[in-house]
Design a protein around this motif. Structure first.
Motif, PDB file in Angstrom:
ATOM      1  N   ALA A 143       0.835  -1.201   0.000  1.00 48.48           N
ATOM      2  CA  ALA A 143       0.000   0.000   0.000  1.00 48.48           C
ATOM      3  C   ALA A 143       0.868   1.247   0.000  1.00 48.48           C
ATOM      4  CB  ALA A 143      -0.926  -0.001   1.215  1.00 48.48           C
ATOM      5  N   LEU A 144       1.951   1.244   0.765  1.00 43.82           N
ATOM      6  CA  LEU A 144       2.848   2.401   0.820  1.00 43.82           C
ATOM      7  C   LEU A 144       3.589   2.576  -0.506  1.00 43.82           C
ATOM      8  CD1 LEU A 144       4.229   1.823   4.416  1.00 43.82           C
ATOM      9  CD2 LEU A 144       2.515   3.501   3.700  1.00 43.82           C
ATOM     10  N   THR A 145       3.994   1.475  -1.114  1.00 43.42           N
ATOM     11  CA  THR A 145       4.654   1.537  -2.422  1.00 43.42           C
ATOM     12  C   THR A 145       3.706   2.082  -3.471  1.00 43.42           C
ATOM     13  OG1 THR A 145       6.023  -0.365  -1.828  1.00 43.42           O
ATOM     14  CG2 THR A 145       5.881   0.193  -4.163  1.00 43.42           C
ATOM     15  N   ARG A 146       2.462   1.630  -3.424  1.00 37.41           N
ATOM     16  CA  ARG A 146       1.470   2.096  -4.394  1.00 37.41           C
ATOM     17  C   ARG A 146       1.164   3.576  -4.206  1.00 37.41           C
ATOM     18  NH1 ARG A 146      -2.838  -2.144  -6.287  1.00 37.41           N
ATOM     19  NH2 ARG A 146      -0.865  -2.866  -7.129  1.00 37.41           N
ATOM     20  N   LEU A 147       1.076   4.016  -2.958  1.00 39.00           N
ATOM     21  CA  LEU A 147       0.867   5.440  -2.698  1.00 39.00           C
ATOM     22  C   LEU A 147       2.009   6.259  -3.294  1.00 39.00           C
ATOM     23  CD1 LEU A 147      -0.434   6.088   0.950  1.00 39.00           C
ATOM     24  CD2 LEU A 147      -1.424   6.898  -1.204  1.00 39.00           C
TER      25      LEU A 147
END
Length: 199
Positions: A143-147
């Motif tokens: 999720a953090l990578t996608r953000l």
């Protein structure tokens, strides 16, 4: 309601509500159909009725503005698709910026999937504490990578390091939902995000 069923223990339910009451910025992530919107709606139940909320969605699902007792000061914004001539559309990024002009205590974005990540994260890091959103991701780390990817692809064209600094300053917790082997929906992880200077 995921926060009221047996899939989530009383302790976990109270933890999430405590994070909301403490005005922590929360990203709720998971795959399709795991109950991200249901979890977001339930978590919003811990928000004081005295707070002003602005919700932004591509498709109207949250319905917080329909509960005049729990959320009497809520404005629901929805992106508008362009007409057949390709004009008149209002994207999520613009809607988030409009919502911030309404001076909300919290901003809730129904699903982050593009350029709206930048104004949403700026809102989280500049005073709209307790804001929340959902995001498609297979883990809390992803999720953090996608953000970061959404931030880098936005018109602001932030670098990878700048994107991660912004995320570190904005997001406090990532809650990941999954489906257990028995088919029940569960919280598989809660990740705390610590502020970073990009190094």
């Amino acid at each position: 309601d995921l926060l009221h069923r047996g899939e989530i223990t009383v302790g976990l339910r109270e933890l999430i509500r405590a994070l909301v009451r403490a005005r922590k910025n929360i990203v709720i992530c998971g795959g399709v159909g795991v109950g991200k919107t249901t979890m977001l709606r339930a978590a919003a139940g811990a928000i004081s009725p005295h707070e002003r909320i602005v919700t932004v969605e591509d498709a109207y699902e949250l319905g917080l503005d329909e509960d005049s007792d729990a959320h009497p000061n809520t404005t629901a914004l929805q992106q508008r698709e362009p007409n057949l001539e390709g004009v008149g559309g209002i994207d999520m990024s613009t809607m988030v910026r409009w919502g911030l002009r309404m001076r909300p205590d919290r901003v809730i974005v129904g699903e982050t999937r593009g350029a709206e990540a930048v104004p949403m994260l700026l809102a989280m890091s500049q005073g709209n504490d307790g804001s929340m959103c959902t995001l498609h991701a297979s883990s809390s780390k992803q999720a953090l990578t996608r953000l970061a990817m959404y931030v880098m692809q936005a018109p602001e064209k932030l670098t990878f390091d700048a994107a991660n600094v912004l995320i570190g300053q904005a997001v406090d917790f990532v809650v990941h939902l999954d489906v257990a082997t028995a088919g029940t929906r569960v919280v598989s992880s809660i990740r705390q995000v610590l502020e970073t200077d990009g190094t």
